[in-house]
Design a protein around this motif. Structure first.
Motif, short mmCIF file in Angstrom:
data_model
loop_
_atom_site.label_atom_id
_atom_site.label_comp_id
_atom_site.label_asym_id
_atom_site.label_seq_id
_atom_site.Cartn_x
_atom_site.Cartn_y
_atom_site.Cartn_z
N ARG B 553 1.01 -1.39 -0.08
CA ARG B 553 -0.01 0.05 -0.13
C ARG B 553 0.79 1.37 -0.24
O ARG B 553 0.46 2.32 -0.54
N PHE B 554 2.07 1.22 0.58
CA PHE B 554 2.87 2.33 0.83
C PHE B 554 4.17 2.06 0.01
O PHE B 554 5.06 2.82 -0.07
N ILE B 558 7.15 -1.66 6.07
CA ILE B 558 6.84 -0.96 7.26
C ILE B 558 7.98 -1.74 8.07
O ILE B 558 8.15 -3.09 8.28
N GLN B 559 8.49 -0.91 9.16
CA GLN B 559 9.30 -1.61 10.11
C GLN B 559 8.81 -1.01 11.56
O GLN B 559 8.03 -0.25 11.72
N GLY B 561 8.23 0.72 14.92
CA GLY B 561 7.95 2.00 15.10
C GLY B 561 7.05 2.71 14.14
O GLY B 561 6.51 3.81 14.32
N GLY B 562 6.68 1.86 12.72
CA GLY B 562 5.90 2.69 11.97
C GLY B 562 6.68 3.31 10.82
O GLY B 562 5.82 4.09 10.15
N TYR B 564 9.33 3.27 7.37
CA TYR B 564 9.57 2.48 6.32
C TYR B 564 10.95 2.36 6.00
O TYR B 564 11.69 3.10 6.04
N VAL B 609 6.58 8.15 6.63
CA VAL B 609 6.05 7.78 5.55
C VAL B 609 5.65 8.96 4.64
O VAL B 609 5.75 9.09 3.21
N ARG B 805 -1.78 10.27 -0.52
CA ARG B 805 -1.91 9.17 0.51
C ARG B 805 -0.74 8.76 1.35
O ARG B 805 -0.94 8.05 2.28
N HIS B 808 1.13 10.92 7.21
CA HIS B 808 0.79 10.39 8.61
C HIS B 808 -0.73 10.79 9.05
O HIS B 808 -1.53 10.09 9.31
N PHE B 809 -1.01 12.13 8.98
CA PHE B 809 -2.14 12.71 9.43
C PHE B 809 -2.81 13.43 8.13
O PHE B 809 -2.28 14.29 7.56
N GLU B 815 2.89 17.44 9.09
CA GLU B 815 3.30 16.78 10.39
C GLU B 815 3.60 15.34 10.38
O GLU B 815 2.83 14.34 9.83
N ASP B 817 4.65 11.82 12.54
CA ASP B 817 4.11 10.99 13.89
C ASP B 817 5.16 11.18 14.92
O ASP B 817 6.14 10.95 14.85
#
Lengths: 116, 835
Positions: B553-554, B558-559, B561-562, B564, B609, B805, B808-809, B815, B817
């Motif tokens: 999807r990204f 993903i690692q 802690g979130g 990549y 991200v 897409r 994060h927010f 911003e 995360d």
């Protein structure tokens, strides 16, 4: 407004409908909180839960895949595929975890989350 | 009618099982049951006692809670051992002063740990390993101890040693009086191998060692041995065997054995016909049965006879399989038949730590017994073959080695067993019981467990139960469907075909046309992968983006802690200095941790991200493209340097690796694909451990398929030799496309082949000889995928809509995360550990 106050709700404007992918989720910032917001187009429903997966404390629920088990709408955390009910936040994969859930409403193309 | 009054003395596993069995056989109000137990808890699972140290609680281990006894009208007295039996008045007296009359007594007093009379056993820090209280004391004492020891190298002793390791006492000795470990279950060669394995795990093992003294002031500090040596010890667990609890029987004049144990006959009656004994306190034909299955069988015999049935205890097979500190150990039948009375086949691989022995009757027809160490996968089949005297195959070594060459399986599998073959020996459930439960509608393993109790004891029989279920359902004409999930009643291959025929383009179309419900995290990525394999559209096309697995999807991995990680393609592992510098600059600019991967690429970790599109903009400008490290897709084609530089090289392996990698880049498959090209037989690219591997020969290339590294390494199979590049690519097109079309989800090529009927011979026929007549189609389909390739990241970088897409927010796109935290290690960052 008076009616809203009496039921103690606090509708927070999150984003526009088109900001959230169909059948997908986004993360909404509310102060220091992170809320996962889902546009479950296939069911015509909206859901919101805490963004943090309680399993490993990762901010990831909004990036999870949504779906259903029987008829229960659910989301799977992308890290270890723990699944949670979107309705009540209970963990459906047999662990003792609980997600906080929030009411969602859509008005005039805008999405609001009740953050009381 | 007056109720028959039964007093059960002892509330361990066997005492509990007796109550359960009696209740299931008795008519309502036929019996009054009164149970006395010495421990303060109701019966718990002593077999899995060590699980207490893996986080199981006393409640988890409980066989049934107190309410079970109440609900079944059983009077339960805990912490109150019976102290006296008056056989003339037919009454008992308990420690707390209760007097009860009885019609029958069932003695299920079990056993206690046998503690040899070594001077100093009373010191602090010396424990036995028997009850939950013992384990609690061990757990509480362990933090004070650094050096541990266990007396006893049998089953329980090794369990105790594992517990010590689990409690963090890494310096632990196992002290055995006999010349080897587990002398009662396994032979000398097996013991030696087991000892070697345990030593690599950090245990120190002293055999032939007799403890003379446990020294220390108040607490243990030292152990002195008969051979004049000694060791420093802070904590000792004694597990030198068991001692039947026969005191009360002795006191009331029942016959007991010289070395303990209450003498019983075939009905488990003691020398008083109104008193029975079952479990580890009973001595049957001079033998104490220290396992759970015979204990349950004894309980069954007594329960049957008390309810008007006729049943005899006929001795019991002491076969056993267990995992000791992660090492499989099993013995069955007679493991020790001397070589002159049987044919003995031994297989030993000291490198992998595997030892297998089977003893076969001299006429070669019957399996008498055997030993398995390090790999006990065949235990259930061997045990059944042995118990049921099934005629052995022509090459009995296949029993332990598996069939090599040819297509037949070693032995006939579960189908060859007779109906009365005991599948679950803990609960005495036969093959017939299980098959009839399946016929009656128990069509899942859980349902079978619930209605037959099979597999609820040690659980070792579960694979056979499942095989029996599948076999019985098939035999009754029921389709055992290999479906993807609850939303699709189809296999992956069927969904592939349906999607292709219907020319379906999105997940929603496929779900609406062929599925039900709203989908889930299982079927969504499966369909997404099929769509990509069929049409090779951009995977983030609207509607399909949300059904991609989280990495797809990204377009990044993903690692923790979130954040990549980013892996650009470095085809064949060849990279220019300028590109290396560009990678370094990007890593510096975005503060990324860098590491060389196993696939000759460079991985950049710790990207937010929202930084991904900017990172890729720079990478693409520097001439990179996506490496698809995030996808179930072709990863890398590893190469050795080949004939361009290497003095041994036969062909230019790098150029060929690049050609192959660029041909199949971006190819979506049921699972990831890895490849390698080696320039000569020295095989520096490790091509034989890849999904497809290529090795240069004097005359051309050799092609290998379906190898695997990872958790279950598998050697690839050679399917074509000395072929030219064009032929090789043709074969690869067919092989890969056939895999993509027919494999189950998340099945690597090696597993796909292992499940394929006909195996490698069949696959070779399809690929080389076109036995299915589909080769031309496969090649055409592959060519269209190759032609449709586009770099996914280039499309994102060129498309602002897609980039949206990558935030994060949603309501604060600039911003990051704030919860992501890094710490420093060896001059780079790493993510803070998760809790």
């Amino acid at each position: 407004m008076s009616e809203l106050k009496s039921t103690k709700v606090n509708w927070f404007f999150a984003c526009a409908v088109e900001d959230v992918p169909e059948n997908g989720g986004v993360c909404v910032k509310h102060g220091d909180d992170q809320i996962a917001l889902f546009n479950f187009t296939r069911r015509g429903e909206w859901y919101a839960t805490q963004n943090m997966c309680p399993h490993r404390q990762q901010m990831a629920i909004s990036r999870g895949m949504i779906g259903s088990v029987e008829d229960e709408p659910k989301v799977a955390c992308p890290f270890h595929k723990k699944t949670f009910s979107l309705k009540d936040g209970s963990c459906l994969s047999g662990d003792d975890y609980q997600l906080k859930t929030y009411p969602v409403k859509v008005e005039d193309g805008k999405v609001y989350i009740d953050v009381k | 009618m007056k109720k028959i009054k039964i007093v059960v003395i002892g509330n361990g596993m066997v005492g509990y099982k007796f109550c359960e069995k009696l209740l299931s056989k008795a008519k309502a109000d036929q019996f009054e049951l009164i149970v006395f137990g010495e421990e303060i808890r109701p019966a718990y699972d002593r077999v899995h006692l060590s699980a207490f140290f893996d986080g199981k609680t006393a409640e988890d281990l409980s066989m049934a809670g107190v309410e079970w006894y109440v609900n079944n009208g059983i009077k339960l007295h805990l912490g109150d051992p019976v102290q006296q039996i008056d056989r003339t008045k037919k009454t008992i007296h308990s420690y707390r002063g209760i007097t009860e009359s009885y019609d029958y007594i069932v003695l299920a007093t079990g056993s206690a740990a046998f503690v040899p009379s070594i001077p100093g056993v009373e010191k602090d820090g010396v424990f036995v390993y028997r009850t939950i209280e013992d384990l609690e004391m061990i757990r509480d004492y362990a933090p004070k101890a650094r050096k541990g020891a266990v007396i006893g190298g049998g089953l329980l002793g090794l369990e105790a040693a594992k517990a010590m390791l689990d409690l963090g006492i890494t310096d632990t000795h196992v002290i055995e009086f006999a010349p080897r470990l587990m002398p009662r279950q396994i032979d000398e060669a097996g013991s030696k191998l087991l000892q070697g394995k345990l030593e690599t795990l950090g245990l120190t093992i002293l055999t032939n060692t007799n403890t003379l003294e446990i020294a220390g002031d108040k607490a243990i500090t030292k152990m002195k041995f008969a051979n004049d040596t000694s060791i420093d010890v802070d904590m000792l667990v004694i597990s030198a065997g068991i001692k039947p609890r026969d005191e009360i029987a002795k006191l009331c004049g029942l016959e007991v054995g010289q070395r303990g144990g209450i003498v019983v006959n075939d009905q488990m009656q003691t020398t008083d016909p109104f008193i029975f004994a079952v479990g580890e306190c009973a001595l049957y034909k001079g033998m104490i049965y220290g396992l759970i299955a015979p204990g349950y069988e004894m309980a069954e015999v007594v329960a049957a006879n008390l309810t008007g049935g006729k049943k005899e205890f006929l001795g019991f097979d002491m076969s056993t399989k267990l995992k000791l500190i992660g090492v499989d150990v099993a013995s069955f039948g007679d493991p020790f038949v001397p070589a002159n009375e049987a044919r003995v086949i031994v297989y030993e691989d000291t490198n992998k730590g595997i030892y297998k022995r089977v003893n076969i009757s001299k006429d070669g027809k019957e399996l008498l017994g055997g030993i398995l160490i390090g790999d006990a996968e065949q235990y259930n089949m061997l045990l059944q073959t042995c118990k049921n005297k099934i005629v052995l195959p022509a090459n009995p070594e296949d029993l332990i080695l598996g069939s090599r060459g040819g297509e037949s399986e070693g032995g006939a599998g579960v189908t060859g067993l007779p109906d009365d073959a005991m599948i679950c020996s803990c609960e005495s459930v036969s093959k017939g019981d299980i098959c009839s439960a399946v016929v009656d509608g128990a069509e899942t393993v859980d349902k079978i467990k619930a209605c037959t109790k099979a597999g609820t004891g040690c659980g070792g029989c579960m694979p056979m139960v499942k095989d029996l279920m599948v076999h019985t359902m098939k035999a009754n004409g029921k389709l055992v469907r290999n479906v993807v999930c609850e939303h699709f009643a189809y296999s992956r291959q069927e969904i592939y075909d349906l999607t292709k025929m219907g020319k379906l383009q999105s997940y929603d179309e496929v779900l609406t046309a062929h599925g039900k419900g709203d989908g889930c995290e299982v079927c969504k990525p499966v369909v997404a992968s099929i769509l990509a394999s069929l049409w090779n559209d951009m995977i983030l096309k609207k509607g399909n983006d949300v059904v991609q697995d989280s990495n797809d999807r990204f377009l990044a991995n993903i690692q923790k802690g979130g954040t990549y990680s980013v892996v650009p393609r470095v085809a064949g592992g060849e990279i220019t200095p300028d590109k290396l510098i560009a990678l370094g600059q990007v890593a510096k600019e975005f503060n990324l941790y860098t590491k060389i991967t196993g696939g000759q690429r460079i991985d950049l970790f710790g990207a937010h991200v929202s930084d991904l599109p900017a990172i890729w903009k720079l990478l693409i400008d520097a001439g990179f493209e996506s490496g698809h490290a995030y996808g179930k897709a072709l990863r890398t084609v590893k190469s050795c340097v080949g004939s361009t530089w290497c003095r041994f090289g036969l062909h230019d392996s790098v150029s060929f690796a690049i050609e192959i990698e660029e041909r199949y880049r971006g190819l979506r498959a049921p699972h990831k694909l890895k490849s390698g090209v080696s320039g000569c037989i020295r095989e520096c690219a490790e091509a034989q451990s890849k999904d497809f591997g290529i090795i240069a020969t004097e005359k051309g290339w050799n092609l290998y398929v379906c190898g695997n590294g990872g958790s279950k390494p598998q050697h690839a199979h050679l399917i074509a030799t000395d072929i030219d590049s064009a032929t090789l690519i043709k074969y690869l097109d067919r092989f890969l496309m056939f895999y993509i079309k027919t494999a189950d989800p998340l099945t690597r090529t090696a597993t796909w082949l292992n499940k394929m009927e006909g195996g490698i011979d069949y696959l070779k026929n399809v690929i080389l000889n076109d036995s299915l007549g589909i080769a031309a189609d496969l090649e055409k389909e592959m060519q269209s995928l190759v032609d449709a390739y586009k770099c996914e990241w280039k499309e994102v970088v060129d498309n602002p809509e897609l980039q949206k897409r990558f935030n994060h927010f949603v309501n604060a796109p600039t911003e990051k995360d704030p919860t992501i935290q890094f710490v420093e290690m060896r001059d780079q960052k790493k993510v803070a550990d998760w809790k």
